[in-house]
Design an enzyme around this catalytic site. Structure first.
Site, short mmCIF file in Angstrom:
data_model
loop_
_atom_site.label_atom_id
_atom_site.label_comp_id
_atom_site.label_asym_id
_atom_site.label_seq_id
_atom_site.Cartn_x
_atom_site.Cartn_y
_atom_site.Cartn_z
N LYS A 108 0.82 -1.13 -0.05
CA LYS A 108 0.15 0.09 -0.05
C LYS A 108 0.84 1.35 -0.06
CE LYS A 108 -3.82 2.11 2.87
NZ LYS A 108 -4.80 1.77 3.89
N ARG A 171 0.50 -5.24 3.68
CA ARG A 171 -0.83 -5.75 4.35
C ARG A 171 -1.08 -7.05 3.96
NH1 ARG A 171 -6.04 -1.66 3.62
NH2 ARG A 171 -5.92 -2.23 1.53
N ASP A 247 -16.67 0.16 -0.05
CA ASP A 247 -15.41 -0.46 -0.65
C ASP A 247 -14.52 -0.63 0.60
OD1 ASP A 247 -15.63 2.61 -0.61
OD2 ASP A 247 -13.30 2.45 -0.79
N ASP A 257 -9.06 -1.02 6.10
CA ASP A 257 -8.79 0.47 5.69
C ASP A 257 -8.59 1.42 7.15
OD1 ASP A 257 -8.55 2.79 4.42
OD2 ASP A 257 -9.46 1.89 2.79
P1 AMP Z 1 -10.04 4.97 1.09
O1 AMP Z 1 -10.81 6.36 1.63
O2 AMP Z 1 -8.61 4.97 1.81
O3 AMP Z 1 -10.64 3.89 1.17
O4 AMP Z 1 -9.66 5.12 -0.59
C1 AMP Z 1 -10.54 5.34 -1.42
C2 AMP Z 1 -10.14 5.33 -2.95
O5 AMP Z 1 -9.10 6.35 -2.93
C3 AMP Z 1 -9.45 3.91 -3.20
O6 AMP Z 1 -9.72 3.56 -4.48
C4 AMP Z 1 -7.89 4.30 -2.73
O7 AMP Z 1 -7.18 3.34 -3.81
C5 AMP Z 1 -7.67 5.68 -3.54
N1 AMP Z 1 -6.74 6.38 -3.06
C6 AMP Z 1 -6.46 6.89 -1.65
N2 AMP Z 1 -5.42 7.61 -1.65
C7 AMP Z 1 -4.81 7.64 -2.66
C8 AMP Z 1 -3.66 8.03 -3.55
N3 AMP Z 1 -2.62 8.70 -2.52
N4 AMP Z 1 -3.51 8.06 -4.69
C9 AMP Z 1 -4.02 7.37 -5.65
N5 AMP Z 1 -5.50 6.67 -5.01
C10 AMP Z 1 -5.66 7.05 -3.66
MG MG Z 2 -10.03 1.86 1.32
#
Ligand code: AMP
Ligand code: MG
Length: 466
Positions: A108, A171, A247, A257
């Site tokens: 990650k 992870r 998700d 997450d």
């Molecule tokens: P999360 O809120 O962490 O569940 O992330 C939601 C979505 O945003 C997921 O598809 C992650 O892969 C994407 N995401 C979060 N941070 C980044 C990042 N720095 N670059 C690209 N995608 C991201």
């Molecule tokens: Mg996520």
């Protein structure tokens, strides 16, 4: 590098599924990898042995600069409801290396993928250390969770509000299949693919359902049961996930997450830590209802398989979902009775539990410490609920198994992260990991770890998308 001595045993069943479910790509190499943490105990559980590698070689593996033997890197596609709104997502900053002994090994913070949207695909050291310590604390608390095998820094800076050191977390998960994975398939409208995924999930996570007459229905019921068990455990220890988008809810029933999550100090069902959750959608007390809402989204994706007649299929889904509330209440009150050590069930148990919760809320009592003080006989208030509780048959063993003496207190986590990610000093972090590894034993704990925070420390905020 002597990879054959590590013991990798990759079987990449997800990469054998239809290609529309993922993109094949390697992690983006990093400038200068350096090992920050390796979870030796987890490595041992996974039958992995890194002792013939030096730290530099280990860092090269966990940065993605060198691929483990047998890895087949992919980024998984998925969709999801974020704060109630449907959107296409996918691993935007993660790469699944493959399944080692049936466990997903995922990097990650490993660079951009076709699902990155505007993101840089990277992660900062502080949040990756935070995921490491909280996921390991959850594991030690006995709560189903993804785990953390390693953290490396990348030698690259990343831009957030300020410039921060980049890092990659490894992870480990039973799988990374989410409700959002099913939502993605439903969006594609491909019923054969849906069937394939139902069977894949049954084989991987619920093999006892392999012979089921209606596999989709049985999978739905099994996931509901697993999620109820999970959320009940969160409620037991005061865990606020903070971003229960679909998700971020697994089919395996593991917590996933660790973005804006945090543990509640003072008992209040409205507790929210995430700075972006302004309406409190994901507040502590809302978690069961949100789980139910998310599971309804899961059920919707399965409609085409529940019955050939759509009306009947909808009815089947509704019938199952309608049972959620009673099923959850049953688990919840059993868990609370265990926290109070109640032997023998009485009609008035629910009233006793609710009176205790009301008292805690009105008196701004610390959730963990209230149960801990009841268990250790140091609770002094002469409250009516307490007198009723004292008149009951109590098992202190039951209480000790259900009430942690120590949780990752936010102000302590911040102190440890500050020292580790800003000053490069991991002493506090490692000490805290050790304390959190035996949360039900109070003998070795220095007082500071289980004391409730001061008022200033209590005004804690967490940040998403870090
Ligand atoms: P999360 O809120 O962490 O569940 O992330 C939601 C979505 O945003 C997921 O598809 C992650 O892969 C994407 N995401 C979060 N941070 C980044 C990042 N720095 N670059 C690209 N995608 C991201
Ligand atoms: Mg996520």
């Amino acid at each position: 590098m002597k990879q054959n001595e590590i013991g990798w045993n990759f079987n990449n069943s997800y990469a054998r599924l239809p290609e529309i479910l993922f993109s094949r790509l390697n992690p983006v190499p990093v400038a200068a990898s350096k090992l920050i943490l390796l979870n030796n105990q987890l490595a041992e559980n996974l039958n992995l042995d890194f002792k013939n590698l030096n730290d530099k070689e280990i860092a090269e593996l966990f940065s993605g600069n060198i691929l483990p033997d047998g890895a087949e890197p992919i980024a998984q596609a998925y969709a999801g409801h974020q704060y109630g709104h449907f959107t296409m997502l996918g691993d935007g900053r993660a790469i699944l290396l493959g399944e080692h002994n049936r466990f997903d090994i995922q990097l990650k913070g490993s660079g951009p993928t076709p699902y990155s949207r505007q993101g840089d695909g990277r992660a900062a050291l502080g949040p990756m250390l935070r995921e490491y310590i909280i996921s390991e604390a959850m594991f030690a608390l006995g709560i189903p969770t993804t785990r953390s095998l390693a953290v490396v820094v990348t030698g690259e800076n990343i831009l957030r509000d300020t410039v921060l050191p980049g890092a990659i977390l490894t992870r480990v998960a039973a799988s990374h299949i989410r409700i959002g994975t099913f939502e993605y398939i439903a969006m594609l409208g491909d019923i054969e693919l849906l069937k394939t995924m139902v069977h894949y999930c049954i084989n991987r996570h619920y093999p006892h359902l392999q012979e089921a007459e209606n596999p989709a229905l049985e999978l739905l019921k099994a996931v509901i049961e697993k999620q109820i068990i999970l959320i009940t455990d969160w409620m037991r220890v005061g865990f606020v996930h903070g971003v229960m988008n679909t998700d971020n809810m697994t089919i395996s029933g593991e917590t996933i997450d660790y973005g804006p999550c945090a543990f509640m100090d003072v008992y209040d069902p409205k507790t929210v830590f995430s700075s972006i959750d302004r309406r409190g959608r994901y507040a502590f007390g809302n978690q069961p209802q949100i789980a139910e809402w998310n599971l309804a989204r899961f059920a919707e994706t399965l409609i085409p398989l529940l019955h050939e007649n759509q009306e009947k299929a909808v009815q089947i889904a509704q019938d199952v979902l309608e049972k959620f509330s009673a099923q959850y209440q049953k688990h919840y009150f059993l868990m609370m009775r265990n926290k109070l050590g109640l032997l023998g069930e009485e009609q008035s148990d629910k009233i006793l539990i609710n009176d205790l919760l009301t008292w805690m809320q009105e008196n701004k009592a610390d959730y963990t410490n209230t149960f801990y003080s009841l268990m250790t006989g140091s609770f002094s208030d002469n409250e009516p609920w307490c007198r009723r509780w004292q008149s009951r048959d109590i098992s202190f063993d039951l209480m000790r198994a259900n009430n942690p003496a120590v949780i990752p207190r936010n102000h302590k986590v911040e102190e440890a992260l500050q020292a580790a990610s800003v000053d490069g000093n991991l002493m506090r972090f490692n000490r805290m990991l050790e304390v959190l590894s035996k949360p039900y034993e109070s003998t070795h704990i220095d007082l500071a770890h289980y004391q409730a925070p001061s008022e200033i420390e209590a005004s804690y905020r967490t940040f998403c998308g870090t």
